[in-house]
Write an enzyme that holds these catalytic residues in place. Structure first.
Site, PDB file in Angstrom:
ATOM      1  N   TYR A  64       0.631  -1.096  -0.136  1.00 46.60           N
ATOM      2  CA  TYR A  64       0.038   0.004   0.133  1.00 46.60           C
ATOM      3  C   TYR A  64       0.848   1.108   0.006  1.00 46.60           C
ATOM      4  CZ  TYR A  64      -3.599  -3.552   0.592  1.00 46.60           C
ATOM      5  OH  TYR A  64      -4.165  -4.509   0.476  1.00 46.60           O
TER       6      TYR A  64
ATOM      7  N   GLY B  49      -4.080 -14.071  12.816  1.00 43.52           N
ATOM      8  CA  GLY B  49      -5.023 -13.962  11.697  1.00 43.52           C
ATOM      9  C   GLY B  49      -6.221 -14.899  11.598  1.00 43.52           C
TER      10      GLY B  49
ATOM     11  N   ARG C  63       3.115  -1.059  11.038  1.00 39.85           N
ATOM     12  CA  ARG C  63       3.284  -2.169  10.422  1.00 39.85           C
ATOM     13  C   ARG C  63       4.084  -2.271   9.298  1.00 39.85           C
ATOM     14  NH1 ARG C  63      -0.752  -7.010   7.958  1.00 39.85           N
ATOM     15  NH2 ARG C  63      -0.052  -8.566   9.554  1.00 39.85           N
TER      16      ARG C  63
END
Length: 358
Positions: free
Chosen positions: A181, A314, A228
């Protein structure tokens, strides 16, 4: 279970955690089209509050930050009200909420947004990836290169989003600098061809990430901020180059971020244990580590080895809302249903059974 290290309490920033597990951020694509969290979001996150540290799915800091369909935002009063319900549910279950701020950058398509603008990025280089849109799968377009003034605007958007997260009742935010991203795009030499102070050298490619982080720290305090990173993660068309180049990039970046004394660093780790060890030495506060392909029996390995303080979960946590109890008692786990990961309603979201209702 033998994983006794998991059950030790831990102080993270201003939050006291009951153990060393956490909920890892996972995109679920169940927000309303306007970015307000869906009606089921408080139940989803509240069900998993026993994990202690609850890190949300990626939440866009602005309308330009949206990449995928039905992802939530945190930049309008309506978004704040929606996330306040989530924060209340998590707090009622004994958890602490950190909202992950994620600007998709070039990993986006105009058809997935309300404004239909071309996505933005450090350089006008397409990720050359497919993305799901309302009319089916399409190629990601060539993005618009951010000008220096645009960069200042994006930093201000992150600052506003962080303040909005705290206004919603979250204990903190996680800056998403990973997984292909926008922040990761600035770090990667194949996505960032800039010749100004935000491109070229390791120091310049790190600049945007550091400036975003510093702005958020100024706004809400370092002990409310995590970040992160995913060194060498090849998602979203990212290629960070040879191993030594990746190590140089992240040792510099993490060294600079360490000076800000954030609450934590969250590494999405893909296998360079030498780099992990060196970042552990550099980083002064909590370190969270997620590894691909980790088995149930390996959850505590990095903590036991001194390489991590917390092990976020997760898919284990997605399919098992009471994963903490199941691990403590060595109970069997629910199987994940991959067909319900993204989008939809209750199925695969809030209907996984707990031990009490199995």
């Amino acid at each position: 279970m033998a994983m006794t290290s998991l059950w030790q309490p831990f102080a993270l920033g201003r939050v006291e955690l009951p153990h060393r597990l956490a909920l890892a951020p996972m995109t679920r694509n169940r927000a309303n089209p306007d970015g307000i969290p869906g009606d089921l979001a408080p139940a989803y996150y509240g069900q998993r509050a026993s994990l202690g540290l609850i890190i949300t799915e990626g939440v866009q800091p602005s309308s330009d930050g949206q990449g995928y369909l039905n992802t939530p935002g945190i930049y309008t009063p309506e978004h704040i009200a929606g996330w306040a319900k989530v924060a209340d549910a998590v707090r009622a279950g004994g958890g602490s909420l950190f909202i992950q701020l994620m600007h998709a950058g070039r990993s986006a398509h105009p058809d997935n947004t309300t404004h239909h603008r071309v996505p933005v990025a450090p350089s006008a280089i397409s990720a050359d990836q497919d993305i799901v849109t309302p009319t089916g799968t399409q190629k990601i377009p060539v993005p618009r290169k951010l000008s220096p003034d645009d960069i200042g605007t994006v930093i201000a958007e992150f600052r506003h989003a962080a303040a909005s997260a705290i206004a919603a009742g979250a204990e903190g935010v996680e800056i998403h600098g990973a997984n292909g991203y926008l922040l990761h795009q600035f770090l990667s030499p194949n996505a960032n061809h800039r010749t100004d102070s935000y491109g070229g050298s390791v120091e310049n490619r790190s600049r945007f990430v550091i400036e975003v982080t510093r702005a958020i720290v100024e706004e809400i305090g370092a002990d409310r901020v995590g970040i992160r990173l995913s060194p060498a993660m090849p998602l979203g068309g990212i290629d960070e180059g040879e191993t030594e180049s990746v190590r140089a990039q992240y040792r510099h970046l993490v060294g600079e971020l360490a000076n800000l004394n954030l609450a934590y660093l969250h590494l999405h780790h893909v296998g360079d244990d030498e780099l992990l060890r060196s970042l552990r030495e550099i980083w002064p506060t909590a370190l969270l580590v997620v590894r691909y392909g980790r088995t149930r029996e390996q959850i505590a390995d990095d903590i036991d080895a001194g390489l991590a303080d917390i092990a976020p979960l997760g898919r284990f946590a997605l399919a098992n809302p009471d994963i903490v109890e199941r691990l403590r008692t060595d109970a069997p786990l629910n199987e994940l249903d991959p067909a319900t990961l993204y989008g939809g309603g209750e199925a695969g979201y809030v209907d996984y059974p707990t031990l009490a209702h199995a």
